[in-house]
Design a protein around this motif. Structure first.
Motif, short mmCIF file in Angstrom:
data_model
loop_
_atom_site.label_atom_id
_atom_site.label_comp_id
_atom_site.label_asym_id
_atom_site.label_seq_id
_atom_site.Cartn_x
_atom_site.Cartn_y
_atom_site.Cartn_z
N VAL A 175 53.08 21.41 -1.58
CA VAL A 175 51.75 20.90 -1.24
C VAL A 175 51.70 19.38 -1.31
O VAL A 175 51.08 18.72 -0.46
CB VAL A 175 50.68 21.55 -2.15
N GLN A 176 52.39 18.81 -2.29
CA GLN A 176 52.35 17.35 -2.46
C GLN A 176 53.07 16.60 -1.35
O GLN A 176 52.63 15.55 -0.90
CB GLN A 176 52.99 16.97 -3.80
N LYS A 177 54.22 17.12 -0.93
CA LYS A 177 55.09 16.31 -0.07
C LYS A 177 55.50 16.96 1.24
O LYS A 177 56.00 16.28 2.13
CB LYS A 177 56.41 16.00 -0.81
N GLU A 178 55.40 18.28 1.34
CA GLU A 178 56.15 18.93 2.41
C GLU A 178 55.31 19.62 3.49
O GLU A 178 55.87 20.26 4.38
CB GLU A 178 57.13 19.95 1.80
N MET A 179 53.99 19.49 3.44
CA MET A 179 53.21 20.25 4.42
C MET A 179 52.97 19.46 5.70
O MET A 179 52.75 18.25 5.68
CB MET A 179 51.87 20.68 3.82
N TYR A 180 53.01 20.17 6.81
CA TYR A 180 52.62 19.60 8.09
C TYR A 180 51.11 19.81 8.24
O TYR A 180 50.65 20.88 8.63
CB TYR A 180 53.34 20.32 9.23
N THR A 181 50.36 18.78 7.89
CA THR A 181 48.91 18.90 7.89
C THR A 181 48.32 17.94 8.91
O THR A 181 48.79 16.81 9.05
CB THR A 181 48.38 18.55 6.47
N PHE A 182 47.34 18.43 9.67
CA PHE A 182 46.67 17.57 10.66
C PHE A 182 45.23 18.01 10.82
O PHE A 182 44.85 19.11 10.40
CB PHE A 182 47.41 17.62 12.00
N THR A 183 44.42 17.12 11.39
CA THR A 183 43.03 17.45 11.67
C THR A 183 42.94 17.88 13.12
O THR A 183 43.41 17.17 14.00
CB THR A 183 42.14 16.22 11.42
N ASP A 184 42.37 19.05 13.38
CA ASP A 184 42.28 19.49 14.77
C ASP A 184 41.06 18.85 15.45
O ASP A 184 40.31 18.09 14.83
CB ASP A 184 42.31 21.02 14.87
N LYS A 185 40.87 19.15 16.73
CA LYS A 185 39.81 18.47 17.48
C LYS A 185 38.42 18.86 16.99
O LYS A 185 37.43 18.19 17.30
CB LYS A 185 39.95 18.79 18.98
N GLY A 186 38.35 19.94 16.20
CA GLY A 186 37.07 20.33 15.62
C GLY A 186 36.85 19.73 14.23
O GLY A 186 35.89 20.09 13.55
N GLY A 187 37.78 18.86 13.80
CA GLY A 187 37.62 18.20 12.52
C GLY A 187 38.07 19.02 11.32
O GLY A 187 37.81 18.67 10.17
N ARG A 188 38.76 20.16 11.56
CA ARG A 188 39.25 20.99 10.46
C ARG A 188 40.63 20.53 10.01
O ARG A 188 41.44 20.13 10.84
CB ARG A 188 39.36 22.46 10.90
N SER A 189 40.88 20.64 8.72
CA SER A 189 42.22 20.34 8.23
C SER A 189 43.07 21.60 8.35
O SER A 189 42.77 22.64 7.79
CB SER A 189 42.19 19.88 6.77
N ILE A 190 44.14 21.47 9.12
CA ILE A 190 45.01 22.59 9.48
C ILE A 190 46.41 22.31 8.97
O ILE A 190 46.85 21.17 8.97
CB ILE A 190 45.05 22.71 11.03
N THR A 191 47.12 23.35 8.53
CA THR A 191 48.49 23.17 8.07
C THR A 191 49.39 24.24 8.68
O THR A 191 49.03 25.42 8.70
CB THR A 191 48.56 23.22 6.53
N LEU A 192 50.55 23.80 9.19
CA LEU A 192 51.55 24.76 9.67
C LEU A 192 52.07 25.52 8.46
O LEU A 192 52.39 24.91 7.45
CB LEU A 192 52.71 24.04 10.36
#
Ligand SMILES: [Zn+2]
Ligand SMILES: [Zn+2]
Length: 425
Positions: free
Chosen positions: A61-78
Motif C-alpha cells: 500500500v505504501q509503495k507499490e500500488m498503481y493508483t489513479f483518479t478516474d474521470k469521475g474523480g474516484r481513486s482507483i487502484t489496479l
C-alpha cells in the motif's frame, strides 16, 4: 520512436503462453476436483479496498500500488492481489447465504509498482483459491494440500512446505506489545522505514529487506510463542491433519507474509530449484478481513501462486512443460488451380480435430514443404489436379518420408486415426 512494453512488464509470447495455458488448465481441473468454482473480479477496485484490506503500513500500500483518479474523480487502484476483491464480492453478493463454505478460484494479472529486478515484474499472473465461511482447521489443511498437489501434478516434486500461525486479534495484541518493547530499545539500529513501521504496525518490521534490520529482528519475540489457547488448538489441529495426510512441513515462525489481513495459519511452498527467490506460492487464513472491509464476519483461507515462478520451477525440475504447438498436417497445393480444394481439405482435417495448416503466401511446392518442415508437421497432404481427378490425395509422413495415396473423402478420418493412435514419442 519505437514503442516497447512498459518498464517492468513483458509480452508473453506463444511459446511461453502455451506453457502457461497448460499450467492454468491443470489448475482449473484440480481446483474443480476440490470443489472450487471460478470467479472473475474487476482488474481495478476502489483504492480504499486495498488500503484497508492489505493494510496502510504494508509495502504494497505504501509503495507499490498503481493508483489513479478516474474521470469521475474516484481513486482507483489496479489490483495488487486477489483476496480483497473476492472478499468484497462475497459481501456484495451475499455469499454468506450460499452453501458454506464458499470455495472460489481465480486466475489473472496483478499489478505492483516494484523495482524491476530478476523475477519481479510490475504485472504478473496469479492463480489462487479462496474458501470463505469456515474456520475448520481441516479447510486449512485442504487448501495447503491442494497447493502441493497442484504443483506436484504439473511436475514439481521437491518442495518445502513452511507453516506458521499469526494468531488472532486477541493474542496478537499481547504479542505486539512484546514486539514493541523489544524494538523500542533497538529503534536507533533500525532504518527510517522501520521507524515508521514501528509506529503504524510493528508486525511489518519483518518485511524489511535491509540486512541490518534483519539482524536486529532475528532475536525478536515470535508470534508462535504468544498464541492464545484457541489459536494453539487450531494450529495443532492443522498440523494433525497434515500429518495424517502424510504431508511433511517445517514450522517457520518468521513467516509473516507481507499483508496485514492474515490470521492464524500462514504457509509457503518453496522450491530449491528457484534460487534466492524460492517461493512458488503461499497464503493463509484471514478471519477478520470481511469485517475489516465493513462486511459481516466471514472467516476465510486461500493461497495464490505466480504462474511465472511455477513455470520456472517445473522447467528446472522436469525439463519440459507440455502444451507446445504441434502441427499434424500441412496441406500442400500442387498448383494454383487447386488452392480452393486445398483450403477445403484443411477445413475437413480441422473438423476431425487435427491441427492443420496451409500456405497463404502463394509459395511453390518446394516453399510449402520447407514451411511444413519448419512448423514440424507430422504429415503433408498433397492436393493436385491429377489426384483430384482420380479422387485421391497423396499423404507423406514427414518423419519417415513414406508416401501413400488414399481416397480424398476418407483422408481426414484416415489421418486422424494415424495421429491419435500413434502419439509422437
Ligand atoms: Zn489467538
Ligand atoms: Zn528496516
Amino acid at each position: 520512436m519505437r514503442f516497447k512494453a512498459p518498464k517492468g512488464t513483458y509480452d508473453v509470447l506463444p511459446e511461453k503462453a502455451e506453457k502457461w495455458e497448460f499450467l492454468e488448465e491443470a489448475a482449473r481441473s484440480i481446483f474443480k476436483i476440490y470443489g472450487y468454482r471460478p470467479i472473475e473480479t474487476p482488474i481495478f477496485e476502489a483504492t480504499e479496498l486495498f488500503a484497508r484490506g492489505i493494510g496502510e503500513a504494508t509495502d504494497i500500500v505504501q509503495k507499490e500500488m498503481y493508483t489513479f483518479t478516474d474521470k469521475g474523480g474516484r481513486s482507483i487502484t489496479l489490483r495488487p492481489e486477489g483476496t480483497a476483491p473476492i472478499v468484497r464480492a462475497h459481501e456484495e453478493h451475499g455469499m454468506s447465504q450460499w452453501p458454506q463454505p464458499v470455495k472460489l478460484y481465480y486466475a489473472g494479472s496483478m499489478f505492483r509498482y516494484e523495482r524491476p529486478q530478476a523475477g519481479r515484474y510490475r504485472q504478473f499472473y496469479q492463480l489462487g483459491v479462496e474458501a470463505l465461511g469456515s474456520n475448520d482447521p481441516a479447510l486449512d489443511a485442504e487448501v495447503i494440500i491442494l497447493l502441493l498437489e497442484y504443483c506436484r501434478s504439473v511436475g514439481v516434486k521437491e518442495m518445502d512446505l513452511l507453516i506458521s500461525s499469526m494468531g488472532c486479534s486477541e493474542c496478537r495484541s499481547s504479542y505486539i506489545e512484546a514486539l514493541k518493547d523489544f524494538a523500542r530499545e533497538r529503534i536507533s539500529k533500525l532504518c527510517p522505514d522501520c521507524a515508521r513501521r514501528f509506529e503504524v504496525n510493528p508486525l511489518r518490521l519483518f518485511d524489511c529487506k535491509n540486512p541490518a534490520c534483519g539482524e536486529v529482528l532475528a532475536g525478536a519475540p515470535k508470534m508462535i510463542d504468544y498464541l492464545c489457547d484457541g489459536c494453539r488448538v487450531h494450529f495443532e489441529s492443522v498440523k494433525g491433519h497434515l500429518g495424517k495426510a502424510g504431508v511433511g512441513y517445517k514450522i517457520d515462525p518468521t513467516l509473516v507474509r507481507g499483508l496485514d489481513y492474515y490470521t492464524r495459519t500462514t504457509f509457503e511452498v518453496q522450491s530449491g530449484y528457484l534460487g534466492a527467490q524460492n517461493a512458488i506460492g503461499g497464503g493463509g487464513r484471514y478471519d477478520g478481513l470481511a469485517e475489516e472491509l465493513g462486511g459481516a464476519p466471514a472467516p476465510g483461507i486461500g493461497f495464490a501462486l505466480g504462474i511465472e515462478r511455477l513455470a520456472m520451477a517445473v522447467e528446472a525440475e522436469s525439463g519440459k512443460i507440455p502444451g507446445e504447438y504441434e502441427l499434424d498436417v500441412f496441406v500442400v497445393a500442387v498448383d494454383d488451380s487447386v488452392r480452393v480444394d486445398a483450403f477445403m481439405l484443411a477445413q475437413r482435417l480441422r473438423g476431425e480435430g487435427l491441427v492443420a495448416e496451409m500456405d497463404y503466401l502463394g509459395r511453390s511446392i518446394k516453399g510449402q514443404l520447407k514451411l511444413a518442415d519448419k512448423l514440424g508437421a507430422r504429415f503433408a497432404a498433397f492436393v493436385g489436379p491429377e489426384e483430384l481427378a482420380a479422387g485421391l490425395c497423396r499423404l507423406k509422413n514427414m518423419v519417415t518420408g513414406e508416401q501413400e495415396d488414399v481416397p480424398l473423402g476418407g483422408a481426414p478420418a484416415y489421418l486422424a486415426d494415424k495421429v491419435f493412435e500413434e502419439p509422437v514419442k
